[in-house]
Design a protein around this motif. Structure first.
Motif, short mmCIF file in Angstrom:
data_model
loop_
_atom_site.label_atom_id
_atom_site.label_comp_id
_atom_site.label_asym_id
_atom_site.label_seq_id
_atom_site.Cartn_x
_atom_site.Cartn_y
_atom_site.Cartn_z
N ALA A 164 44.87 20.63 -64.27
CA ALA A 164 45.53 21.44 -63.25
C ALA A 164 45.67 20.67 -61.95
N TRP A 165 44.61 19.97 -61.55
CA TRP A 165 44.68 19.19 -60.31
C TRP A 165 45.63 18.00 -60.46
N ASP A 166 45.59 17.34 -61.61
CA ASP A 166 46.50 16.20 -61.82
C ASP A 166 47.96 16.62 -61.78
N ALA A 167 48.22 17.88 -62.14
CA ALA A 167 49.60 18.39 -62.08
C ALA A 167 49.99 18.80 -60.67
N THR A 168 49.04 18.72 -59.73
CA THR A 168 49.26 19.27 -58.39
C THR A 168 49.37 18.21 -57.30
N TRP A 169 48.58 17.14 -57.38
CA TRP A 169 48.47 16.29 -56.21
C TRP A 169 49.24 14.97 -56.30
N GLY A 170 50.24 14.89 -57.16
CA GLY A 170 51.04 13.67 -57.26
C GLY A 170 51.73 13.29 -55.96
N GLN A 171 52.34 14.28 -55.28
CA GLN A 171 53.03 14.02 -54.02
C GLN A 171 52.05 13.53 -52.96
N VAL A 172 50.90 14.16 -52.89
CA VAL A 172 49.89 13.77 -51.91
C VAL A 172 49.46 12.34 -52.12
N LEU A 173 49.21 11.96 -53.36
CA LEU A 173 48.76 10.60 -53.65
C LEU A 173 49.84 9.58 -53.32
N ALA A 174 51.09 9.91 -53.61
CA ALA A 174 52.19 8.98 -53.32
C ALA A 174 52.34 8.79 -51.81
N GLU A 175 52.27 9.87 -51.05
CA GLU A 175 52.41 9.77 -49.59
C GLU A 175 51.22 9.04 -48.97
N THR A 176 50.04 9.25 -49.52
CA THR A 176 48.86 8.55 -49.01
C THR A 176 48.98 7.05 -49.23
N ALA A 177 49.43 6.67 -50.41
CA ALA A 177 49.59 5.24 -50.71
C ALA A 177 50.65 4.61 -49.83
N ARG A 178 51.68 5.37 -49.49
CA ARG A 178 52.79 4.83 -48.71
C ARG A 178 52.47 4.74 -47.21
N ALA A 179 51.78 5.73 -46.69
CA ALA A 179 51.56 5.76 -45.24
C ALA A 179 50.19 6.37 -44.93
N PRO A 180 49.11 5.66 -45.24
CA PRO A 180 47.77 6.22 -44.98
C PRO A 180 47.45 6.24 -43.49
N VAL A 181 46.61 7.19 -43.11
CA VAL A 181 46.12 7.28 -41.74
C VAL A 181 44.61 7.34 -41.76
N LEU A 182 44.00 7.03 -40.64
CA LEU A 182 42.55 7.15 -40.51
C LEU A 182 42.17 8.63 -40.62
N THR A 183 41.42 8.95 -41.66
CA THR A 183 41.08 10.34 -41.98
C THR A 183 39.58 10.50 -41.81
N LEU A 184 39.17 11.31 -40.83
CA LEU A 184 37.75 11.45 -40.49
C LEU A 184 36.98 12.27 -41.52
N ARG A 185 37.66 13.21 -42.17
CA ARG A 185 37.18 13.98 -43.32
C ARG A 185 36.28 15.16 -42.98
N ASP A 186 35.80 15.27 -41.77
CA ASP A 186 35.02 16.45 -41.39
C ASP A 186 35.35 16.82 -39.95
N TYR A 187 36.64 16.91 -39.69
CA TYR A 187 37.15 17.16 -38.34
C TYR A 187 37.28 18.67 -38.15
N HIS A 188 36.30 19.27 -37.49
CA HIS A 188 36.32 20.70 -37.26
C HIS A 188 35.57 20.99 -35.96
N ALA A 189 35.52 22.27 -35.59
CA ALA A 189 35.07 22.63 -34.25
C ALA A 189 33.63 22.23 -33.96
N ASP A 190 32.77 22.19 -34.96
CA ASP A 190 31.38 21.83 -34.71
C ASP A 190 31.16 20.32 -34.62
N ASN A 191 32.18 19.55 -34.90
CA ASN A 191 32.08 18.10 -34.79
C ASN A 191 32.94 17.54 -33.66
#
Length: 329
Positions: A164-191
């Motif tokens: 189910a996930w493999d059928a879902t995130w193809g676009q995300v993976l392609a865009e990440t490979a093409r134009a990645p950005v610095l992703t902090l991964r826990d960016y929320h109000a308490d941080n």
């Protein structure tokens, strides 16, 4: 929360002998934080046991952020062998508690946090950072199967979950490979720290970024706007998402919205597993109290057509009584 026995000698060796050490905070990892006071100056002592935590990624990402003009805690002194870091003190004004106390305007502070992400994404990520790829996305969502499902008494199908996930995130993976950005991964109000006397990018201090990767530009935005620790209204979420799209100059709004919801679902499913693991493995029960909020965010995600395969899996495999309220799990 007692400081490590080695802390006084460490501090003395770096010019902070005789300083007082006060408990400050812990987080969902094994790291602990203390405020150090000495003759009118303060710093933060991070205790990251080297057998449990590797502080090198934190230092690397902090340097990268500082070099790009963002406010990360500067290193004052460190001993990686002991797992001790003495860091710049950003004070006590965390965005989450300040919002809860009504001391800041919600819309204005979220605008500033969104604008910081726009600025962050305008500079390339460090080339050394790994890509947030399928392997990492999959490892994270599997935490739901490994921890949440057993706790809820669910016998679920792993193979169809992955499919189910493999059928879902193809676009995300392609865009990440093409134009990645610095992703902090826990960016929320308490941080996010609100720094008095600073403006622009320096007004917001960044914390808890040691797991950063080169990822999709929607990831940290959904982390901010679907915050497991506080309610973010659909109205505010929509306004801030629109602000990000406009200020980042995103042309394909529909495609970005799909990626946003896919990554929101991935993150929220991961969090469901992590919070149960914190309770069942680490004895930290407070996190499961946030699970109804996380399920609420996930319901928003799964309503998007891009999540149809994952939505069908949840409908077939996870009955609603095992979602919310968080009762017997």
């Amino acid at each position: 929360m007692l400081p490590p026995a080695t802390a006084p000698a460490f501090l003395a060796s770096h010019g902070w002998g005789g300083a007082t050490i006060e408990p400050l905070a812990g987080d969902a990892s094994f790291r602990r934080y203390f405020r150090v006071r000495d003759r009118g100056r303060t710093a933060v002592l991070m205790d990251a046991p080297p057998d449990r935590e590797d502080s090198r990624p934190f230092l690397f990402v902090a340097e990268a952020l500082l070099a790009r003009g963002f406010a990360a805690p500067r290193l004052i002194a460190g001993d990686l062998g002991q797992g001790l870091l003495l860091l710049e003190d950003f004070g006590d004004r965390r965005m989450g508690p300040e919002l809860a106390a009504g001391r800041v305007d919600e819309e204005a502070i979220y605008e500033a946090a969104v604008d910081l992400l726009v600025a962050l994404h305008r500079v390339p990520p460090p080339p050394e950072l790994p890509i947030y790829d399928r392997g990492e996305l999959l490892r994270e969502v599997l935490l739901f199967l490994d921890w949440y499902a057993p706790a809820a008494g669910l016998a679920v199908d792993r193979e169809s979950f992955v499919a189910a996930w493999d059928a879902t995130w193809g676009q995300v993976l392609a865009e990440t490979a093409r134009a990645p950005v610095l992703t902090l991964r826990d960016y929320h109000a308490d941080n996010i720290m609100l720094r008095d006397g600073h403006s622009g990018l320096q007004a917001l201090g960044l914390l808890d970024f040691q797991d950063a990767l080169a990822g999709h530009r929607a990831y940290d935005l959904v982390s901010l706007l679907q915050d497991a620790r506080r309610d973010v209204s659909p109205r505010l979420e929509a306004r801030m998402r629109a602000r990000f799209i406009a200020r980042a100059g995103i042309a394909g709004e529909a495609a970005f919205r799909a990626a946003y919801e896919v990554l929101g679902a991935q993150r929220n499913v991961k969090i469901l597993g992590i919070f149960v693991r914190l309770r069942d493995r680490d004895g930290r029960r407070g996190y499961v109290e946030m699970l109804p909020r996380v399920w609420g965010y996930l319901a928003r995600n799964l309503a998007h057509p891009a999540l149809a395969p994952v939505s069908r899996w949840f409908e077939a495999q996870v009955p609603h009584h095992a979602r919310e309220p968080w009762c017997q799990c």
